[in-house]
Scaffold this active site. Structure first.
Site, PDB file in Angstrom:
ATOM      1  N   LYS A   1       0.814  -1.211  -0.029  1.00 32.50           N
ATOM      2  CA  LYS A   1       0.120   0.136  -0.034  1.00 32.50           C
ATOM      3  C   LYS A   1       0.845   1.103   0.149  1.00 32.50           C
ATOM      4  CE  LYS A   1      -1.695   1.392   4.042  1.00 32.50           C
ATOM      5  NZ  LYS A   1      -1.369   2.975   4.279  1.00 32.50           N
ATOM      6  N   ASN A   2       1.846   1.146   0.909  1.00 24.88           N
ATOM      7  CA  ASN A   2       2.829   2.513   0.888  1.00 24.88           C
ATOM      8  C   ASN A   2       3.918   2.648  -0.202  1.00 24.88           C
ATOM      9  OD1 ASN A   2       1.034   2.960   3.438  1.00 24.88           O
ATOM     10  ND2 ASN A   2       2.775   2.447   4.903  1.00 24.88           N
TER      11      ASN A   2
ATOM     12  N   ARG B   1      -4.781  10.608   4.653  1.00 20.27           N
ATOM     13  CA  ARG B   1      -3.242  11.380   4.660  1.00 20.27           C
ATOM     14  C   ARG B   1      -2.363  11.202   3.726  1.00 20.27           C
ATOM     15  NH1 ARG B   1       0.358  13.878   7.186  1.00 20.27           N
ATOM     16  NH2 ARG B   1       2.442  13.496   6.988  1.00 20.27           N
TER      17      ARG B   1
ATOM     18  N   CYS C   1      -4.403  12.362  12.701  1.00 21.32           N
ATOM     19  CA  CYS C   1      -5.223  11.201  12.896  1.00 21.32           C
ATOM     20  C   CYS C   1      -4.857  10.683  14.356  1.00 21.32           C
ATOM     21  CB  CYS C   1      -4.942  10.325  11.844  1.00 21.32           C
ATOM     22  SG  CYS C   1      -3.488   9.544  12.035  1.00 21.32           S
TER      23      CYS C   1
ATOM     24  N   ARG D   1       0.647  14.436  12.894  1.00 22.04           N
ATOM     25  CA  ARG D   1       0.846  14.330  11.179  1.00 22.04           C
ATOM     26  C   ARG D   1       1.449  15.739  10.626  1.00 22.04           C
ATOM     27  NH1 ARG D   1      -0.862   9.106  10.051  1.00 22.04           N
ATOM     28  NH2 ARG D   1       0.839   9.058   8.723  1.00 22.04           N
ATOM     29  N   PRO D   2       2.139  16.535  11.166  1.00 20.25           N
ATOM     30  CA  PRO D   2       2.387  17.714  10.313  1.00 20.25           C
ATOM     31  C   PRO D   2       2.893  17.455   9.023  1.00 20.25           C
ATOM     32  CG  PRO D   2       4.016  17.283  12.078  1.00 20.25           C
ATOM     33  CD  PRO D   2       3.002  16.304  12.513  1.00 20.25           C
ATOM     34  N   ILE D   3       3.054  18.523   8.052  1.00 19.06           N
ATOM     35  CA  ILE D   3       3.750  18.372   6.805  1.00 19.06           C
ATOM     36  C   ILE D   3       4.632  19.531   6.532  1.00 19.06           C
ATOM     37  CG2 ILE D   3       1.703  17.338   5.473  1.00 19.06           C
ATOM     38  CD1 ILE D   3       1.235  19.990   4.337  1.00 19.06           C
TER      39      ILE D   3
ATOM     40  N   LEU E   1       7.992  19.548   7.028  1.00 21.61           N
ATOM     41  CA  LEU E   1       9.319  19.169   6.283  1.00 21.61           C
ATOM     42  C   LEU E   1       8.754  18.897   4.710  1.00 21.61           C
ATOM     43  CD1 LEU E   1      10.273  16.497   8.791  1.00 21.61           C
ATOM     44  CD2 LEU E   1      11.358  18.689   8.510  1.00 21.61           C
TER      45      LEU E   1
ATOM     46  N   ASP F   1       4.890   0.585  11.847  1.00 21.77           N
ATOM     47  CA  ASP F   1       3.613  -0.018  11.236  1.00 21.77           C
ATOM     48  C   ASP F   1       3.564  -1.784  11.649  1.00 21.77           C
ATOM     49  OD1 ASP F   1       3.548   1.759   8.089  1.00 21.77           O
ATOM     50  OD2 ASP F   1       3.195   2.098  10.267  1.00 21.77           O
TER      51      ASP F   1
ATOM     52  N   ILE G   1       8.294   7.055  16.815  1.00 16.79           N
ATOM     53  CA  ILE G   1       7.904   7.567  15.413  1.00 16.79           C
ATOM     54  C   ILE G   1       6.690   8.650  15.676  1.00 16.79           C
ATOM     55  CG2 ILE G   1       7.289   7.396  13.070  1.00 16.79           C
ATOM     56  CD1 ILE G   1      10.278   6.532  13.798  1.00 16.79           C
TER      57      ILE G   1
ATOM     58  N   ARG H   1      -8.648  -0.454   4.750  1.00 17.35           N
ATOM     59  CA  ARG H   1      -7.787   0.467   4.269  1.00 17.35           C
ATOM     60  C   ARG H   1      -6.456  -0.099   3.685  1.00 17.35           C
ATOM     61  NH1 ARG H   1      -6.127   4.726   7.896  1.00 17.35           N
ATOM     62  NH2 ARG H   1      -4.709   4.987   5.866  1.00 17.35           N
TER      63      ARG H   1
HETATM   64  C1  EPZ Z   1       4.424   6.918   6.071  1.00 15.88           C
HETATM   65  O1  EPZ Z   1       3.528   7.817   6.487  1.00 15.88           O
HETATM   66  C2  EPZ Z   1       3.423   5.696   6.062  1.00 15.88           C
HETATM   67  N1  EPZ Z   1       2.262   5.909   5.251  1.00 15.88           N
HETATM   68  C3  EPZ Z   1       2.820   5.352   7.404  1.00 15.88           C
HETATM   69  O2  EPZ Z   1       2.199   4.247   7.465  1.00 15.88           O
HETATM   70  C4  EPZ Z   1       4.363   5.003   8.252  1.00 15.88           C
HETATM   71  O3  EPZ Z   1       3.782   4.767   9.588  1.00 15.88           O
HETATM   72  C5  EPZ Z   1       5.248   6.259   8.493  1.00 15.88           C
HETATM   73  O4  EPZ Z   1       5.437   6.636   6.904  1.00 15.88           O
HETATM   74  C6  EPZ Z   1       6.490   6.117   9.286  1.00 15.88           C
HETATM   75  O5  EPZ Z   1       7.114   4.812   8.752  1.00 15.88           O
HETATM   76  C7  EPZ Z   1       2.456   6.091   3.799  1.00 15.88           C
HETATM   77  O6  EPZ Z   1       3.424   5.776   3.583  1.00 15.88           O
HETATM   78  C8  EPZ Z   1       1.178   6.279   3.138  1.00 15.88           C
HETATM   79  P1  EPZ Z   1       6.393  10.487   8.134  1.00 15.88           P
HETATM   80  P2  EPZ Z   1       4.333   9.599   6.721  1.00 15.88           P
HETATM   81  O7  EPZ Z   1       6.236  11.610   7.443  1.00 15.88           O
HETATM   82  O8  EPZ Z   1       5.307   9.624   5.561  1.00 15.88           O
HETATM   83  C9  EPZ Z   1       6.849  13.334  11.709  1.00 15.88           C
HETATM   84  C10 EPZ Z   1       0.244   2.665   7.820  1.00 15.88           C
HETATM   85  O9  EPZ Z   1      -0.145   2.215   8.886  1.00 15.88           O
HETATM   86  N2  EPZ Z   1       6.917  14.413  10.585  1.00 15.88           N
HETATM   87  O10 EPZ Z   1       7.608   9.431   8.018  1.00 15.88           O
HETATM   88  O11 EPZ Z   1       3.032  10.481   6.833  1.00 15.88           O
HETATM   89  C11 EPZ Z   1       5.570  12.793  11.836  1.00 15.88           C
HETATM   90  O12 EPZ Z   1       4.677  13.513  12.623  1.00 15.88           O
HETATM   91  C12 EPZ Z   1       0.615   4.303   7.821  1.00 15.88           C
HETATM   92  O13 EPZ Z   1       0.514   2.199   6.632  1.00 15.88           O
HETATM   93  C13 EPZ Z   1       7.071  15.714  10.662  1.00 15.88           C
HETATM   94  O14 EPZ Z   1       7.319  16.106  11.985  1.00 15.88           O
HETATM   95  O15 EPZ Z   1       5.055   9.517   8.024  1.00 15.88           O
HETATM   96  C14 EPZ Z   1       6.015  11.463  12.603  1.00 15.88           C
HETATM   97  O16 EPZ Z   1       6.267  11.610  13.970  1.00 15.88           O
HETATM   98  C15 EPZ Z   1       0.531   4.891   9.095  1.00 15.88           C
HETATM   99  N3  EPZ Z   1       6.820  16.639   9.629  1.00 15.88           N
HETATM  100  C16 EPZ Z   1       7.571  11.110  11.714  1.00 15.88           C
HETATM  101  O17 EPZ Z   1       7.746  12.334  11.352  1.00 15.88           O
HETATM  102  C17 EPZ Z   1       6.556  16.242   8.511  1.00 15.88           C
HETATM  103  O18 EPZ Z   1       6.619  17.192   7.670  1.00 15.88           O
HETATM  104  C18 EPZ Z   1       7.313  10.115  10.638  1.00 15.88           C
HETATM  105  O19 EPZ Z   1       6.185  10.498   9.829  1.00 15.88           O
HETATM  106  C19 EPZ Z   1       6.325  14.856   8.253  1.00 15.88           C
HETATM  107  C20 EPZ Z   1       6.476  14.187   9.429  1.00 15.88           C
END
Ligand code: EPZ
Length: 420
Positions: A22-23, A91, A115, A120-122, A124, A306, A328, A398
């Site tokens: 999925k990811n 997301r 969620c 889940r900020p963006i 970065l 995950d 994480i 999902r």
């Molecule tokens: C991806 O989410 C996956 N989703 C998540 O899988 C997975 O848990 C996560 O990576 C971590 O491995 C998909 O690929 C669709 P991150 P993503 O940005 O990219 C912080 C599942 O169960 N962060 O790597 O959204 C964030 O808050 C899902 O399949 C910032 O601070 O996760 C988190 O603490 C759940 N600023 C950490 O980084 C940002 O701009 C990792 O988040 C982005 C993230």
């Protein structure tokens, strides 16, 4: 709403085939927006998330059609506005921002929002877009990003929890059509990022270093259509391996990439689970007895967040004290209180769950809250004596393709029912 009704205590036996990741599929589907030529993606799992992403691509003007296991997408003419209602609900759809910015030089998408597992900020993602020369404005729950042109630059994308998976994907996709060279330091190393880089290179991009913390993208003028096969889902693999061990069964997991989940296989070995790899198959069975182990989630190649909830369900059965630390996400222990309803003895202490394992579990009605917590509850129900009803199973649909069908083929007594 639908539930799973499980009569537990049956060891799983037989073979299960892993679906596409999925990811990996979600960002690769978004990447097709980078060209006006047709793309064909094979092995996209049939999940509500991938079907939803196809709807989002269509809402942007692309054609997207599933037929016999392949997904044909053509983004001939597209618009940069992703519908608030659609993007807010998933997301993963944030990863259309990078391709739209690269193709149209402007996009407006809704802030994805948090969620149950965290804020889940963006920030970065936006930091990366700005480093490429985009102007970012946040207004009324929307992000407006625009750029006269995108220029390659060197940036650091590490955040408080290490790298960002979709942030790396988004900025990498935007950089493919930027002028000059982009270097992303502290890039995510997950196999899904590597799969995306391979697809982008098949489209004519020039990316090196995928899978390492330093990604280099040399911008090109345009990208062309390509075909691609999605990698197997390493988290589904981990989930079925853990379910086999939790039910004291013996399962052969087919079409999986053991090299994508070394941390999980290593930890399962420490916990007393016997795993034999032959090619892209894994034979999993519980050894003599389960052992308590400590688990800490980390960015790849560390133990994946995950798979944390699923591992917690297994460790509830392992005699002794296991400490599970989530590094994480801020609140990824929604499964703990529900597993406790099955008799698990777990307490949350800050970023850790202290598991006093070894007591047998007994069935009860439980409530799913998010995708991986639901998987943990199914595993708990499969191991528990008696009947477990896992409610709100839409969370599970999902991210797991026909999990009930796959489990029934392994001998589980599980069926999908309408929740009373
Ligand atoms: C991806 O989410 C996956 N989703 C998540 O899988 C997975 O848990 C996560 O990576 C971590 O491995 C998909 O690929 C669709 P991150 P993503 O940005 O990219 C912080 C599942 O169960 N962060 O790597 O959204 C964030 O808050 C899902 O399949 C910032 O601070 O996760 C988190 O603490 C759940 N600023 C950490 O980084 C940002 O701009 C990792 O988040 C982005 C993230």
């Amino acid at each position: 709403m639908e539930s799973f009704l499980i009569k537990g205590g049956v060891p799983l036996h037989g073979e299960v085939t892993i679906s596409g990741s999925k990811n990996a599929a979600l960002p690769i589907m978004a990447a097709t927006l980078l060209t006006d030529e047709p793309c064909v993606i094979r092995g996209v799992p049939h999940l509500s998330d991938t079907h939803f992403m196809a709807e989002i691509l269509k809402s942007l003007g692309a054609e997207a059609n599933f037929h016999n296991g392949s997904l044909a997408i053509r983004a001939k003419k597209i618009r940069g506005y992703a519908d608030y209602e659609l993007v807010r609900k998933m997301r993963g759809s944030i990863c259309v921002a990078g391709p739209l910015l690269a193709r149209l030089r402007q996009t407006r998408i809704s802030l994805p929002g948090g969620c149950v597992i965290g804020a889940r900020p963006i920030n970065l993602h936006l930091k990366g877009f700005e480093a490429l020369g985009a102007k970012i404005k946040i207004d009324g729950g929307y992000v407006d990003a625009s750029a006269k042109k995108l220029a390659g630059s060197t940036m650091f994308l590490g955040g408080r929890a290490g790298s960002t998976v979709l942030g790396t994907a988004n900025v990498m996709m935007a950089a493919t059509l930027a002028d000059g060279v982009t270097v992303i330091e502290s890039a995510a190393c997950e196999p899904e990022v590597v799969d995306l880089a391979n697809f982008l290179n098949a489209m004519g991009a020039d990316i090196s270093g995928a899978g390492s913390p330093t990604l280099t993208i040399s911008g090109v003028n345009e990208l062309h259509g390509a075909e691609h096969e999605i990698i197997p889902d390493r988290i589904e693999t981990a989930t079925f391996a853990i379910a086999a061990a939790a039910t004291n069964g013996e399962v052969t997991i087919k079409n999986c990439r053991a090299d994508h989940l070394r941390a999980v296989l290593d930890k399962l070995g420490d916990a007393g689970v016997s795993i034999r790899q032959s090619g892209d198959n894994l034979a999993v069975r519980r050894g003599k007895r389960l052992r308590a182990v400590d688990v800490t989630t980390l960015p790849y190649p560390g133990f994946p967040t995950d798979a944390q909830a699923q591992m917690s369900a297994l460790l509830a059965l392992a005699p002794g004290i296991s400490i599970i630390t989530e590094r994480i996400f801020e609140s990824r222990f929604m499964h703990v209180s529900e597993l406790a309803r099955l008799g698990a003895d777990m307490e949350i202490e800050g970023p850790s769950a202290i598991v006093k394992g070894g007591r047998p579990l007994s069935g009860a009605p439980v409530m799913a809250s998010d995708l991986r917590a639901s998987a943990a509850l199914v595993i708990g129900g499969l191991a528990a004596k008696g009947q477990t009803q896992v409610n709100r199973i839409y969370h599970l649909d999902r991210g797991y393709e026909r999990m009930d069908v796959k489990l029934r083929k392994l001998g589980a007594r599980i069926r999908r029912v309408e929740e009373e």
